[in-house]
Design a protein around this motif. Structure first.
Motif, PDB file in Angstrom:
ATOM      1  N   GLY A 349      38.102  40.476  32.708  1.00 14.46           N
ATOM      2  CA  GLY A 349      38.935  41.637  32.404  1.00 14.46           C
ATOM      3  C   GLY A 349      40.052  41.696  33.427  1.00 14.46           C
ATOM      4  O   GLY A 349      39.793  41.730  34.640  1.00 14.46           O
ATOM      5  N   LEU A 350      41.305  41.692  32.961  1.00 21.50           N
ATOM      6  CA  LEU A 350      42.461  41.639  33.862  1.00 21.50           C
ATOM      7  C   LEU A 350      43.185  42.980  33.802  1.00 21.50           C
ATOM      8  O   LEU A 350      43.841  43.303  32.810  1.00 21.50           O
ATOM      9  CB  LEU A 350      43.383  40.490  33.452  1.00 21.50           C
ATOM     10  N   VAL A 351      43.054  43.773  34.865  1.00 22.22           N
ATOM     11  CA  VAL A 351      43.618  45.124  34.919  1.00 22.22           C
ATOM     12  C   VAL A 351      44.502  45.192  36.163  1.00 22.22           C
ATOM     13  O   VAL A 351      44.004  45.362  37.273  1.00 22.22           O
ATOM     14  CB  VAL A 351      42.500  46.188  34.978  1.00 22.22           C
ATOM     15  N   THR A 352      45.826  45.066  35.980  1.00 24.11           N
ATOM     16  CA  THR A 352      46.707  44.875  37.131  1.00 24.11           C
ATOM     17  C   THR A 352      47.894  45.835  37.155  1.00 24.11           C
ATOM     18  O   THR A 352      49.038  45.409  37.307  1.00 24.11           O
ATOM     19  CB  THR A 352      47.231  43.432  37.153  1.00 24.11           C
ATOM     20  N   PRO A 353      47.682  47.141  37.023  1.00 22.49           N
ATOM     21  CA  PRO A 353      48.820  48.059  37.084  1.00 22.49           C
ATOM     22  C   PRO A 353      49.476  48.033  38.463  1.00 22.49           C
ATOM     23  O   PRO A 353      48.818  47.834  39.486  1.00 22.49           O
ATOM     24  CB  PRO A 353      48.189  49.423  36.797  1.00 22.49           C
ATOM     25  N   LEU A 354      50.788  48.248  38.473  1.00 23.23           N
ATOM     26  CA  LEU A 354      51.494  48.354  39.744  1.00 23.23           C
ATOM     27  C   LEU A 354      51.105  49.653  40.451  1.00 23.23           C
ATOM     28  O   LEU A 354      51.104  49.728  41.684  1.00 23.23           O
ATOM     29  CB  LEU A 354      53.009  48.324  39.522  1.00 23.23           C
ATOM     30  N   ARG A 355      50.796  50.668  39.645  1.00 23.17           N
ATOM     31  CA  ARG A 355      50.333  51.951  40.170  1.00 23.17           C
ATOM     32  C   ARG A 355      49.692  52.691  39.014  1.00 23.17           C
ATOM     33  O   ARG A 355      50.259  52.761  37.924  1.00 23.17           O
ATOM     34  CB  ARG A 355      51.508  52.770  40.708  1.00 23.17           C
ATOM     35  N   ASP A 356      48.495  53.228  39.198  1.00 17.30           N
ATOM     36  CA  ASP A 356      47.804  53.923  38.118  1.00 17.30           C
ATOM     37  C   ASP A 356      46.940  55.026  38.703  1.00 17.30           C
ATOM     38  O   ASP A 356      46.267  54.811  39.716  1.00 17.30           O
ATOM     39  CB  ASP A 356      46.923  52.945  37.328  1.00 17.30           C
ATOM     40  N   GLY A 357      46.949  56.191  38.040  1.00 17.81           N
ATOM     41  CA  GLY A 357      46.159  57.301  38.528  1.00 17.81           C
ATOM     42  C   GLY A 357      44.693  56.930  38.653  1.00 17.81           C
ATOM     43  O   GLY A 357      44.066  57.114  39.689  1.00 17.81           O
ATOM     44  N   MET A 358      44.104  56.386  37.572  1.00 14.80           N
ATOM     45  CA  MET A 358      42.720  55.921  37.604  1.00 14.80           C
ATOM     46  C   MET A 358      42.622  54.561  36.925  1.00 14.80           C
ATOM     47  O   MET A 358      42.345  53.574  37.550  1.00 14.80           O
ATOM     48  CB  MET A 358      41.795  56.935  36.914  1.00 14.80           C
ATOM     49  N   PHE A 382      45.974  49.016  43.543  1.00 10.03           N
ATOM     50  CA  PHE A 382      46.790  50.223  43.451  1.00 10.03           C
ATOM     51  C   PHE A 382      46.419  51.092  42.259  1.00 10.03           C
ATOM     52  O   PHE A 382      47.152  52.021  41.903  1.00 10.03           O
ATOM     53  CB  PHE A 382      48.272  49.839  43.383  1.00 10.03           C
ATOM     54  N   ALA A 383      45.302  50.815  41.620  1.00  7.29           N
ATOM     55  CA  ALA A 383      44.745  51.696  40.591  1.00  7.29           C
ATOM     56  C   ALA A 383      43.719  52.607  41.256  1.00  7.29           C
ATOM     57  O   ALA A 383      42.986  52.184  42.159  1.00  7.29           O
ATOM     58  CB  ALA A 383      44.079  50.886  39.488  1.00  7.29           C
ATOM     59  N   GLY A 384      43.661  53.865  40.805  1.00  8.76           N
ATOM     60  CA  GLY A 384      42.680  54.782  41.369  1.00  8.76           C
ATOM     61  C   GLY A 384      41.262  54.271  41.240  1.00  8.76           C
ATOM     62  O   GLY A 384      40.411  54.535  42.097  1.00  8.76           O
ATOM     63  N   GLY A 395      32.175  44.315  44.204  1.00 14.56           N
ATOM     64  CA  GLY A 395      32.319  44.673  42.797  1.00 14.56           C
ATOM     65  C   GLY A 395      33.472  43.920  42.156  1.00 14.56           C
ATOM     66  O   GLY A 395      33.420  42.698  41.986  1.00 14.56           O
ATOM     67  N   ALA A 396      34.526  44.648  41.810  1.00 11.98           N
ATOM     68  CA  ALA A 396      35.706  44.018  41.213  1.00 11.98           C
ATOM     69  C   ALA A 396      36.417  43.142  42.236  1.00 11.98           C
ATOM     70  O   ALA A 396      36.321  43.362  43.454  1.00 11.98           O
ATOM     71  CB  ALA A 396      36.650  45.102  40.691  1.00 11.98           C
ATOM     72  N   LEU A 397      37.148  42.155  41.735  1.00  7.66           N
ATOM     73  CA  LEU A 397      38.026  41.359  42.589  1.00  7.66           C
ATOM     74  C   LEU A 397      39.348  42.108  42.689  1.00  7.66           C
ATOM     75  O   LEU A 397      40.081  42.224  41.702  1.00  7.66           O
ATOM     76  CB  LEU A 397      38.251  39.974  41.995  1.00  7.66           C
ATOM     77  N   LEU A 398      39.669  42.648  43.853  1.00  6.27           N
ATOM     78  CA  LEU A 398      40.890  43.427  44.027  1.00  6.27           C
ATOM     79  C   LEU A 398      42.058  42.498  44.348  1.00  6.27           C
ATOM     80  O   LEU A 398      41.946  41.590  45.171  1.00  6.27           O
ATOM     81  CB  LEU A 398      40.728  44.448  45.138  1.00  6.27           C
ATOM     82  N   ILE A 399      43.193  42.782  43.685  1.00 13.71           N
ATOM     83  CA  ILE A 399      44.369  41.924  43.869  1.00 13.71           C
ATOM     84  C   ILE A 399      45.613  42.781  44.101  1.00 13.71           C
ATOM     85  O   ILE A 399      45.657  43.965  43.786  1.00 13.71           O
ATOM     86  CB  ILE A 399      44.595  40.986  42.659  1.00 13.71           C
ATOM     87  N   ASN A 400      46.634  42.131  44.648  1.00 11.87           N
ATOM     88  CA  ASN A 400      47.969  42.718  44.746  1.00 11.87           C
ATOM     89  C   ASN A 400      48.719  42.352  43.468  1.00 11.87           C
ATOM     90  O   ASN A 400      49.043  41.181  43.256  1.00 11.87           O
ATOM     91  CB  ASN A 400      48.693  42.170  45.972  1.00 11.87           C
ATOM     92  N   PRO A 401      49.005  43.314  42.592  1.00 16.56           N
ATOM     93  CA  PRO A 401      49.602  42.970  41.294  1.00 16.56           C
ATOM     94  C   PRO A 401      51.036  42.463  41.390  1.00 16.56           C
ATOM     95  O   PRO A 401      51.562  41.929  40.415  1.00 16.56           O
ATOM     96  CB  PRO A 401      49.543  44.303  40.529  1.00 16.56           C
ATOM     97  N   HIS A 402      51.663  42.635  42.559  1.00 18.71           N
ATOM     98  CA  HIS A 402      53.024  42.123  42.742  1.00 18.71           C
ATOM     99  C   HIS A 402      53.026  40.634  43.109  1.00 18.71           C
ATOM    100  O   HIS A 402      54.088  40.011  43.119  1.00 18.71           O
ATOM    101  CB  HIS A 402      53.731  42.909  43.851  1.00 18.71           C
TER     102      HIS A 402
END
Length: 454
Positions: A349-358, A382-384, A395-402
């Protein structure tokens, strides 16, 4: 318990979350109908759903929609709240329309509010509504929840009359934010720009003789309702469609509204980098991007759609073969049952918003996984949702979406991750998603609102 009067300002994940809350607590959901009238009358349309939720709506004039909704809400506030001051439009008429419509909402909803009701206002469309209700003498408990980020002070002050807007927010008894980062930014603004007394431990903001409480309330999904979708024939068919069409390749999925905050062009750059670095993986991995259009009357949204289509075409042109297409770009929406099946059939699952409330897609993806063979969630830091789903790095693999390189690197990690590690990460995340659900979110907020001073 007194009924909660919901005043939502948007659709999407918010609509599902609010509907679940109202089914549990009872009350009236009040807002704009989405329809235009030649002249504003304030007359209310009532609808009672099968679940017992009463919906009350009003129609707005065309000028209202242009200035309030397309204008100030979605061309001024939305980009600013997502740190995109380069896309923010500062128009005096937009601001006038925003204040005018919030006053119209206040006057229309007042007759519906009973003495013991709590009023729960939602999202950036209605930031000043509490102050407008107070000006008409409403003394009920009024809470507000922001579903978007709140930007750092040095960005928010670019908004003309920013103090006036935040002062109006301090007429609420309780302010809710998605995570600690957005809460901290708001508290910092109140301290620095308003000179308010801020207690960072309790979230109490004291200003001009009034105290407002601000806290973080991470929103969740309706876990039982959503996971029940997996038992439907529609979900099983959708999963089978995906698995059979990928021809034994691993599927990686993204599901997002077509919005510049979601980081879709940057996501495509990361995927392009992955296929450039590992060209042989074009036969092992297929990326499926589902991106239903939104706000098509706004120019920046038309631009993002054109950019995304171009990038998807370029990657496919460079990496396709007669029997292999690495990216499937789908510009339409699907039912929750179908999405459940697509999530379950996807290895990543690829969830890569530049900024997201949740970002509830991240939580839905986790909820849909097979515990015996779960997929891997790659999530923007940068997602809530990152605050809950990081699970102390397990848990999730956290990334820098930029960063295209960071996206590419983590796709490779996810694709090669052994089953034991996938299961361990899933076990951490599913506990959070199951327990921090929408019911707990609503109970926590409504309970705290009931205990605040009015």
């Amino acid at each position: 318990m007194p009924k909660a009067r919901g005043v939502p300002g948007a659709q999407g994940g918010l609509a599902g979350a609010l509907n679940a809350s109202l089914k549990s607590n009872g009350g009236i959901w009040f807002g704009w109908s989405g329809q235009e009238a030649e002249q504003f009358t304030g007359s209310i349309n009532y609808v009672r759903s099968d679940e017992g939720v009463t919906t009350a709506t009003i129609d707005l004039e065309h000028q209202d929609v242009e200035e309030y909704y397309n204008g100030y809400a979605n061309s001024t506030l939305w980009p600013l709240l997502h740190y995109r001051i380069d896309l923010t439009k500062y128009e005096r008429e937009f601001a006038k329309g925003y204040e005018r419509v919030n006053e119209r909402f206040a006057q229309s909803v007042l007759p519906l509010v009973e003495p013991d009701d709590q009023v729960w206002v939602h999202d950036y469309h209605l930031l000043p509504l509490g102050e407008r209700l107070r000006s008409h003498g409403l003394n009920n408990k009024i809470g507000f929840f922001l579903h978007t980020p709140w930007p750092p002070t040095n960005l928010f002050v670019s908004l003309p009359y920013h103090e006036r807007l935040v002062r109006s927010m301090l007429h609420y008894d309780l302010l809710g934010f998605q995570c600690d980062a957005w809460l901290d930014s708001f508290l910092h603004y109140c301290w620095k720009e308003l000179g308010a007394t801020v207690d960072y431990d309790t979230g109490a903001i004291t200003f001009e003789g009034r105290t407002t409480i601000a806290r973080a309330y991470p929103i969740g999904i309706d876990f039982e309702f959503f996971t029940a979708k997996g038992n439907t024939g529609e979900a099983r068919q959708a999963q089978q469609r995906l698995l059979s069409s990928t021809r034994h390749r691993a599927a990686m999925i993204g599901v997002d509204r077509l919005d510049y905050s979601k980081g879709l062009p940057e996501r495509m750059e990361g995927i392009a980098r992955f296929f450039d670095r590992y060209p042989e993986k074009a036969r092992d991995l297929v990326f499926i991007q589902i991106a239903p259009p939104s706000r098509e009357d706004i120019g920046s949204y038309q631009d993002i759609r054109a950019t995304l289509e171009q990038k998807a075409g370029q990657i496919n042109g460079a990496r396709s073969d007669v029997d292999v297409v690495p990216i499937r770009y789908v510009n339409r929406g699907y039912s929750q049952e179908e999405l459940y099946g697509f999530y379950r059939g996807s290895r990543i699952g690829l969830v890569t918003p530049l900024r997201d409330g949740m970002n509830l897609v991240a939580k839905e993806y986790v909820a849909a996984q097979d515990p015996d063979d779960p997929g891997v969630l790659i999530l923007s830091r940068f997602a809530g949702a990152a605050q809950q789903l990081d699970c102390d790095g397990e848990g999730a693999l956290l990334i820098n979406p930029h960063s295209a390189d960071d996206i590419s690197h983590n796709i490779h990690i996810a694709l090669e991750m052994p089953l034991a590690e996938r299961k361990a990460r899933f076990d951490k995340m599913i506990t959070s998603v199951r327990e921090e659900n929408v019911q707990r979110w609503a109970e926590n907020f409504i309970g705290d609102l009931a205990s605040t001073g009015s």
